[in-house]
Design a protein around this motif. Structure first.
Motif, mmCIF file in Angstrom:
data_model
loop_
_atom_site.group_PDB
_atom_site.id
_atom_site.type_symbol
_atom_site.label_atom_id
_atom_site.label_comp_id
_atom_site.label_asym_id
_atom_site.label_seq_id
_atom_site.Cartn_x
_atom_site.Cartn_y
_atom_site.Cartn_z
ATOM 1 N N UNK A 240 0.810 -1.200 0.000
ATOM 2 C CA UNK A 240 0.000 0.000 0.000
ATOM 3 C C UNK A 240 0.847 1.254 0.000
ATOM 4 N N UNK A 241 1.979 1.147 0.692
ATOM 5 C CA UNK A 241 2.809 2.341 0.767
ATOM 6 C C UNK A 241 3.588 2.589 -0.527
ATOM 7 N N UNK A 242 3.545 1.617 -1.420
ATOM 8 C CA UNK A 242 4.254 1.788 -2.696
ATOM 9 C C UNK A 242 3.725 2.992 -3.461
ATOM 10 N N UNK A 243 2.473 3.330 -3.163
ATOM 11 C CA UNK A 243 1.849 4.422 -3.899
ATOM 12 C C UNK A 243 2.458 5.770 -3.558
ATOM 13 N N UNK A 247 9.918 7.073 -4.562
ATOM 14 C CA UNK A 247 10.835 6.608 -3.528
ATOM 15 C C UNK A 247 10.981 5.081 -3.542
ATOM 16 N N UNK A 248 9.827 4.404 -3.641
ATOM 17 C CA UNK A 248 9.804 2.941 -3.595
ATOM 18 C C UNK A 248 10.660 2.357 -4.715
ATOM 19 N N UNK A 249 10.654 3.016 -5.856
ATOM 20 C CA UNK A 249 11.416 2.483 -7.000
ATOM 21 C C UNK A 249 12.912 2.694 -6.835
ATOM 22 N N UNK A 250 13.246 3.770 -6.129
ATOM 23 C CA UNK A 250 14.666 3.990 -5.864
ATOM 24 C C UNK A 250 15.155 2.862 -4.948
ATOM 25 N N UNK A 251 14.326 2.536 -3.940
ATOM 26 C CA UNK A 251 14.660 1.448 -3.020
ATOM 27 C C UNK A 251 14.782 0.121 -3.772
ATOM 28 N N UNK A 252 13.824 -0.091 -4.689
ATOM 29 C CA UNK A 252 13.834 -1.345 -5.465
ATOM 30 C C UNK A 252 15.122 -1.453 -6.282
ATOM 31 N N UNK A 253 15.506 -0.329 -6.911
ATOM 32 C CA UNK A 253 16.695 -0.394 -7.763
ATOM 33 C C UNK A 253 17.974 -0.547 -6.935
ATOM 34 N N UNK A 254 17.936 0.037 -5.741
ATOM 35 C CA UNK A 254 19.089 -0.142 -4.846
ATOM 36 C C UNK A 254 19.223 -1.603 -4.446
#
Ligand code: GDP
Length: 680
Positions: A240-243, A247-254
């Motif tokens: 839910x917080x992915x929305x 930011x979430x995508x930066x974390x994913x790519x890291x």
């Protein structure tokens, strides 16, 4: 490099707008993958935002044509749906909602629609790319789909998978590649594996050795190879917080980067990470597009030549856009209004108002003079009313007849001439405008017709009260005194005689018509019966109707009335033409002449003001109001809708648009080809 792809994507969009055959399509990257393969995660990590609708019940029902535009001038991602004219959206939850609704608008029974949704996302972080997200392959595999639907979905997907498009086939690492529906579909469309890129998601779910084997797939080798990614939602950011944004995508790519760094040795010689995938996609798209430019140049040139030829033959090269057509329509209307103003002026106002007042005069005289007084014994008051036959011989100072004329005159002067005349003329103008509109090209455009009517009504309404008041004020003196000169009397005597003759004619004709329909004998029987009945009034004798139906009796009464009215009119006409009505001093004996004169005076005065206050003002203000309502208040879509309502105009405008777009595309293709040459 980047610039070239951008320009080619632009050309692709122009060609898409031209529509028509598939031949006018520059390649795109078509993304396929079964449910849960991680397809959405891949697309979203390329964009860096969550924007795709989620849900297990087949949420992708229409192809999404996604254009990514790298724009360094932007601070953050913006989205637009050009077909919906929604631009600069920064709320990606809204984008998700729009996509969801557009997809859900396709009925369950249809399962999919081939009508694509166009979505453009601009961002400083996206590469220039054009991608198509296809309705899920899962549906093809799903057992509970009727065969016809499966075929429909397959046909839709197959069309997108055709050359020259690049296929991005997404498979999850935790599922055996032999079972990957995406790879199976890609293989069918591209058996030699020349234009397919394989993407293996969820590499974190398998051991590095298995992952490596998948990325170097020997069973289905792809010329452009496989790319491994980890696009899972990092545990720190819940679903839910992915929305919350990028930011979430930066974390994913890291997370992804760290994972491959940690297992660096296992992935030597393979292509991994979302970043590499983006790069690869850009490179492949640019190359594929570039290879299509030359053949596209030939196709566009031919199409342009054909469109230009048709344009010349069918429309004589006459330039036309919706706006021009609208401007032309307004000009034509203005011209028609000008012509109308020359046809409809003071004389027409006068004649309209005069005939209305003539009718009022006749009504008033009929009511007060021509109607037979009621039977003598009915009421005491009316008993003393002298019959009209006595008017000719009444003494000059007879108060009864003087008073009667006063009342009849007041019934005209106090009629509310101001409102009557203003309403009459306003209605006449509106009717004329409707006729005028029906004689122009606008007749088949209800929206424009209403706008014109609104414009006319709004001008007339704005003048209504002041005109009615002015007219009423100006005729006020006639409520107290009406001066008459000999010439006026003579003219009114002529006019009244003419009116009475006309009335007599109509009366006789009506009688004749009755006689014709009932038959002379029958009519005679009925009228004789009725006359006898009338004489028996009060004698209280039982009545027999001799078998006449109520309808027949009614007609008989009508015939009697007409006969009496005709006798009376003959008598009055004779008197009007005799010396008794020669002088204005005898006016109380000649109410028909005097009231005619009153009507004439009211008309003359009213017309003066109606002409200035209402008509001239209307001719001045209406074209301006029209310009405002049609030229300025309509949106460009309404103008386009209006222009295209006419099939011939639609064809003309659309051919011109096609020609212009082809011309633009050709120029751009030539520019890119020239640029390519220079770079080589
Ligand atoms: P789609 O149905 O093909 O669009 O798949 P989604 O992108 O919705 O992903 C399906 C599920 O797999 C989601 O729960 C994702 O979080 C998860 N997922 C996607 N990519 C990865 C990945 O690389 N690793 C892991 N572990 N899970 C992933």
């Amino acid at each position: 490099m980047l610039n070239l792809t951008r320009q080619m994507i632009e050309i692709r969009s122009i060609l898409l707008n031209i529509g028509g055959s598939n031949a006018l399509r520059l390649p795109s990257i078509v993304v396929i993958g079964s449910q849960s393969s991680g397809k959405s995660s891949v697309l979203e990590s390329i964009v860096g935002r969550e924007f795709l609708p989620k849900g297990s019940n087949m949420v992708t029902r229409r192809p999404i044509e996604l254009t990514l535009v790298n724009d360094n001038s932007l601070a953050a991602e913006t989205a637009e749906f050009p077909a919906l004219r929604m631009f600069n959206l920064t709320d990606f939850q809204q984008v998700q909602k729009v996509l969801f609704e557009l997809n859900m608008a396709v009925p369950d029974a249809d399962a999919v629609s081939s009508d694509p949704i166009q979505l453009t996302i601009k961002s400083p972080r996206v590469p220039d790319l054009s991608l198509v997200d296809l309705p899920g392959y899962i549906q093809i595999e799903a057992a509970d789909q009727p065969t016809t639907l499966k075929t429909k979905i397959r046909e839709l997907c197959d069309r997108y998978l055709e050359e020259p498009n690049v296929i991005l086939a997404i498979s999850a690492a935790d599922v055996d590649l032999a079972n990957s529906s995406a790879l199976r579909a890609a293989k069918r469309a591209d058996p030699k594996g020349e234009r397919t890129i394989g993407v293996i998601t969820k590499l974190d779910l398998v051991d590095c050795e298995t992952a490596r084997k998948m990325l170097t797939n020997k069973k289905y080798p792809l010329k452009m190879g496989y790319v491994g990614v980890i696009t899972r939602t990092p545990p720190s950011t819940s679903l839910f917080r992915r929305q919350s944004g990028s930011q979430a995508f930066i974390a994913q790519q890291n997370f992804e980067r760290a994972y491959f760094k940690e297992n660096k040795d296992s992935f030597v010689g393979t292509t991994v990470t979302t970043r590499m995938l983006k790069k690869k996609l850009m490179r492949v798209l640019e190359r594929t597009m570039a290879s299509c430019l030359k053949p596209m140049h030939v196709i566009v040139s031919n199409e342009l030549e054909e469109a230009s030829y048709r344009y010349k033959v069918e429309f004589n090269d006459r330039d036309l856009t919706s706006e021009k057509y609208m401007a032309q329509t307004i000009d034509n209307l203005k011209l028609a209004i000008k012509e109308f103003s020359e046809r409809f002026g003071r004389p027409e106002l006068r004649s309209l108002l005069r005939s209305e007042l003539d009718q009022k005069v006749l009504d008033s005289i009929a009511l007060r003079y021509w109607n037979k007084p009621p039977a003598p014994n009915k009421s005491k008051e009316t008993e003393s009313e002298p019959p009209l036959e006595e008017l000719a011989s009444a003494p000059p100072n007879d108060t009864y007849w003087h008073r009667k004329l006063g009342i009849a005159t007041a019934s005209l002067t106090k009629l509310g001439v101001g409102r009557l005349a203003t309403t009459l003329i306003s209605d006449a103008i509106l009717t004329e405008i409707e006729v005028l509109v029906d004689n122009t090209d606008v007749r088949s455009h209800p929206m424009i017709k209403n706008a014109i009517k609104d414009a006319a009504v709004s001008v007339l309404t704005s003048r209504y009260n002041s005109t009615a008041e002015q007219v009423e004020n100006c005729i006020k003196p006639y409520k107290y005194e009406i001066e008459v000169d000999d010439r006026e009397w003579m003219l009114s005597r002529q006019h009244a005689t003419m009116l009475l003759k006309e009335e007599l004619k109509q009366c006789n004709e009506a009688y004749k018509e009755l006689k014709k329909t009932l038959g002379g004998n029958k009519l005679k029987q009925i009228t004789t019966y009725l006359e006898n009945e009338n004489n028996k009034v009060g004698e209280n004798i039982a009545r027999e109707n001799l078998g006449f139906s109520p309808g027949l009796l009614l007609r008989g009464k009508e015939a009697l009335f007409l006969k009496e009215r005709s006798n009376l009119l003959n008598m009055r006409l004779k008197f009007l033409q005799s010396s008794g009505c020669k002088s204005k001093d005898n006016k109380y004996k000649c109410p028909e002449v005097f009231l005619d004169l009153v009507a004439e005076k009211l008309t003359q005065t009213a017309v003066l003001f109606l002409n200035v206050e209402l008509l001239s003002d209307f001719y001045y203000s209406f074209p301006r109001e029209l310009e405002k309502k049609l030229g300025q208040s309509l949106t460009s879509e309404q103008i386009e809708q209006f222009a295209k309502e006419d099939p011939k105009i639609k064809k003309h405008i659309e051919l011109q648009e096609r020609k212009d777009l082809l011309d633009l595309a050709l120029t751009k293709i030539e520019d890119v080809m020239a640029l390519q040459k220079r770079l080589v």
